[in-house]
Write an enzyme that holds these catalytic residues in place. Structure first.
Site, short mmCIF file in Angstrom:
data_model
loop_
_atom_site.label_atom_id
_atom_site.label_comp_id
_atom_site.label_asym_id
_atom_site.label_seq_id
_atom_site.Cartn_x
_atom_site.Cartn_y
_atom_site.Cartn_z
N ASN A 1 -3.52 4.04 -5.74
CA ASN A 1 -3.18 2.71 -5.48
C ASN A 1 -2.30 4.50 -4.68
O ASN A 1 -1.09 3.36 -4.25
CB ASN A 1 -2.13 1.58 -6.10
CG ASN A 1 -2.36 0.88 -5.00
OD1 ASN A 1 -1.27 0.13 -5.06
ND2 ASN A 1 -3.04 0.43 -3.40
N ASP B 1 -13.07 10.68 -4.21
CA ASP B 1 -11.30 10.67 -4.18
C ASP B 1 -10.86 12.16 -3.32
O ASP B 1 -11.43 13.40 -3.60
CB ASP B 1 -11.04 11.08 -5.75
CG ASP B 1 -9.15 10.88 -6.15
OD1 ASP B 1 -8.53 11.28 -5.27
OD2 ASP B 1 -8.67 10.77 -7.26
N CYS C 1 -8.80 1.05 -6.01
CA CYS C 1 -8.85 2.74 -6.76
C CYS C 1 -7.97 3.13 -7.89
O CYS C 1 -7.53 2.32 -9.11
CB CYS C 1 -8.42 3.70 -5.54
SG CYS C 1 -6.42 3.60 -4.91
N CYS D 1 -3.99 6.70 -2.15
CA CYS D 1 -5.29 7.17 -1.56
C CYS D 1 -6.12 6.46 -0.71
O CYS D 1 -5.45 6.03 0.40
CB CYS D 1 -5.64 8.80 -1.60
SG CYS D 1 -4.43 9.69 -2.35
N ARG D 2 -7.04 5.95 -1.52
CA ARG D 2 -8.18 5.57 -1.16
C ARG D 2 -7.54 3.96 -0.98
O ARG D 2 -8.29 3.63 0.20
CB ARG D 2 -9.03 5.39 -1.92
CG ARG D 2 -9.76 6.94 -1.50
CD ARG D 2 -11.01 7.49 -2.55
NE ARG D 2 -9.74 7.44 -4.19
CZ ARG D 2 -10.65 6.12 -5.32
NH1 ARG D 2 -11.96 7.22 -5.30
NH2 ARG D 2 -9.90 6.70 -6.92
N SER D 3 -7.52 3.20 -2.19
CA SER D 3 -7.11 1.56 -1.70
C SER D 3 -5.88 1.16 -0.53
O SER D 3 -6.36 0.44 0.22
CB SER D 3 -7.33 0.71 -2.92
OG SER D 3 -5.91 1.14 -3.84
P1 4NP Z 1 -6.54 7.58 -5.21
O1 4NP Z 1 -6.18 8.42 -5.05
O2 4NP Z 1 -6.95 6.56 -6.37
O3 4NP Z 1 -7.34 6.86 -3.63
O4 4NP Z 1 -5.38 6.52 -4.99
C1 4NP Z 1 -5.65 9.28 -6.69
C2 4NP Z 1 -4.74 9.64 -6.74
C3 4NP Z 1 -3.49 10.21 -7.60
C4 4NP Z 1 -4.62 10.31 -8.33
C5 4NP Z 1 -5.79 10.53 -8.52
C6 4NP Z 1 -6.44 9.90 -7.25
N1 4NP Z 1 -3.16 11.32 -9.65
O5 4NP Z 1 -4.42 11.49 -10.41
O6 4NP Z 1 -2.53 10.89 -9.57
#
Ligand code: 4NP
Length: 161
Positions: free
Chosen positions: A13, A130, A10, A15-17
């Site tokens: 790294n 997200d 994702c 939240c989702r992955s």
């Molecule tokens: P992820 O979510 O891609 O599912 O881990 C996010 C985590 C952090 C950010 C964006 C999406 N960020 O902009 O810091």
């Protein structure tokens, strides 16, 4: 025999992955397949390298019995194309970002994780939304989608073992 290896990708790294990592690993463990399937996750962005998953992701996952506090964020790397049979991304931007890397000659399966969803309730979802800037519902939906896609992914991998 070499393990079949799965990498979830994702943006951050956190939240989702890592949620996909923890859910899929849990299914692999429960079915006694940990010696045959290797699971990992990473991000296309470098902001959170070395950090544990977002506390909100951890809390929602734990409520369903998935432990993810041992995971640490890392950046996707060109060497991942040599190491993983499946590189499964959470959204189309992740896919574009991974495809812009040195993936020529990659012979594994690179694609959207939700292509594996089979629950008719989720057929409208091509991407895992997200949850980072949203509320509780977003984190719960992430788990719903990931549990469904993981079930089918594991079913398909078991056919190859
Ligand atoms: P992820 O979510 O891609 O599912 O881990 C996010 C985590 C952090 C950010 C964006 C999406 N960020 O902009 O810091």
């Amino acid at each position: 025999m070499a393990k079949i290896s799965v990498l979830f990708v994702c943006l951050g790294n956190i939240c989702r992955s890592p949620t996909a990592h923890a859910v899929f690993q849990s299914m692999v463990d429960k079915q006694g397949l940990a010696d045959q399937i290797f699971v990992d996750s990473c991000g296309t962005g470098d902001w959170h390298i070395g950090r544990a998953p977002d506390p909100r992701s951890q809390e929602h996952a734990l409520a369903r019995g998935y432990q993810m506090d041992n995971l640490r964020a890392r950046l996707v790397d060109d060497s991942d194309f040599d190491k993983f049979d499946y590189i499964l991304v959470m959204d189309k931007q992740n896919l574009a970002d991974v495809q812009s890397m040195n993936c020529q000659g990659y012979t594994g399966k690179l694609g959207l994780f939700l292509d594996f969803c089979r629950n008719p309730n989720y057929t409208d979802f091509l991407e895992v939304p997200d949850p980072y800037y949203g509320g509780d519902q977003g984190f719960s939906l992430v788990l719903d989608l990931i549990e469904d896609a993981s079930t089918e992914l594991l079913r398909q991998i078991k056919e190859r073992l």
